[in-house]
Design a protein around this motif. Structure first.
Motif, short mmCIF file in Angstrom:
data_model
loop_
_atom_site.label_atom_id
_atom_site.label_comp_id
_atom_site.label_asym_id
_atom_site.label_seq_id
_atom_site.Cartn_x
_atom_site.Cartn_y
_atom_site.Cartn_z
N ARG A 135 -11.63 -6.31 2.88
CA ARG A 135 -11.75 -4.61 2.88
C ARG A 135 -12.12 -4.46 1.76
O ARG A 135 -12.02 -3.12 1.66
N ASN A 147 -11.61 5.82 5.59
CA ASN A 147 -10.76 4.91 6.29
C ASN A 147 -10.90 5.64 7.57
O ASN A 147 -10.70 5.15 8.89
N HIS A 184 -11.12 7.51 -0.22
CA HIS A 184 -10.33 6.59 0.44
C HIS A 184 -9.99 6.90 1.76
O HIS A 184 -10.24 6.04 2.90
N ASN A 222 -12.54 1.64 -0.95
CA ASN A 222 -11.41 1.06 -1.27
C ASN A 222 -11.57 0.33 -2.76
O ASN A 222 -10.54 0.28 -3.34
N HIS A 245 0.94 -1.10 -0.06
CA HIS A 245 -0.05 0.05 0.08
C HIS A 245 0.80 1.37 0.03
O HIS A 245 0.73 2.15 -0.78
N SER A 258 -5.13 -7.57 -2.22
CA SER A 258 -6.39 -7.31 -1.96
C SER A 258 -7.59 -8.39 -2.22
O SER A 258 -8.39 -8.28 -1.47
#
Length: 241
Positions: free
Chosen positions: A81, A162, A158, A109, A16, A74
């Protein structure tokens, strides 16, 4: 690390973080490229740097090279997620509840992965000589400009979603260098060997069946990335003929 603190797997943080670094540099250099060669919809007082197109292309390439690893993680180890196929239907029934924000977070996401796929694909469709030569009306240039705006919005959402769901502790957990023993890089070699041994044991039929069972979203992202490389290489070969 206290058990009450949120914890993010080390591999996720690395993938990430590296993807985010290259992506942010690609976005900034993309605007600088537009500012230098185009500017029809407004500019900033940035210095004119004619080599910025190459800089942008380099960061775009770095992003494209690391992005498949993030996609793989992912949709496999980090699948919880991402948005589940039926979660969009739950939004209207869960408005205002904590689960509603968690669903929105997973949606953003997923949307960020799609936006980055869109940006990388459209970028691969461009020719790096268009802008230096003043060719500003190509279809894929406009598409890539749109993808830049979509990517900026996706990143903002995003981060906001989060932060809303996890707060400051979650953001800190993405930046910490601490990791649990089971996440140690020393174990990665054994994990890869174990995966490879299992892969060799499977027949081509089993592999094909496993691919067919993946989500349509994941398959569409892989198809877009593979197509981008094939088309780009085809254009390079054609130019040599």
């Amino acid at each position: 690390m206290k058990s009450t603190q949120p914890y993010q797997p080390l591999l996720l943080r690395i993938l990430h973080g590296v993807t985010a670094l290259f992506l942010v540099m690609a976005l900034l250099s993309a605007f600088w490229t537009y500012n230098t060669y185009d500017g029809r919809w407004g500019t900033l007082p940035l210095p004119k740097y004619e080599e910025i197109e190459g800089v942008h292309g380099t960061f775009g390439l770095y992003t494209l090279l690391i992005f498949p690893a993030l996609v793989l993680y992912s949709f496999h180890r980090g699948q919880q997620r991402l948005m589940a196929p039926d979660e969009a239907l739950k939004l209207t029934a869960q408005v205002g509840r904590p689960i509603w924000w968690h669903i929105l977070s997973r949606m953003t996401n997923t949307a960020t992965l799609l936006a980055l796929t869109f940006a990388l694909f459209s970028g691969k469709m461009m020719d790096d000589q268009w802008l230096p030569q003043g060719e500003l009306d190509h279809f894929w240039y406009y598409v890539h400009l749109i993808s830049w705006g979509v990517m900026v919005v996706a990143i903002a959402l995003h981060l906001l979603m989060n932060a809303k769901v996890g707060g400051i502790p979650f953001l800190r957990s993405m930046l910490t260098s601490k990791f649990r023993p089971q996440d140690s890089p020393k174990l990665w070699k054994n994990h890869i060997k174990f995966w490879w041994s299992n892969f060799k044991l499977n027949s081509w039929t089993d592999r094909g069946r496993a691919i067919a069972q993946r989500s349509k979203l994941e398959l569409s992202i892989w198809a877009s990335l593979i197509a981008a490389w094939i088309i780009s290489l085809g254009k390079e070969l054609w130019s040599l003929i």
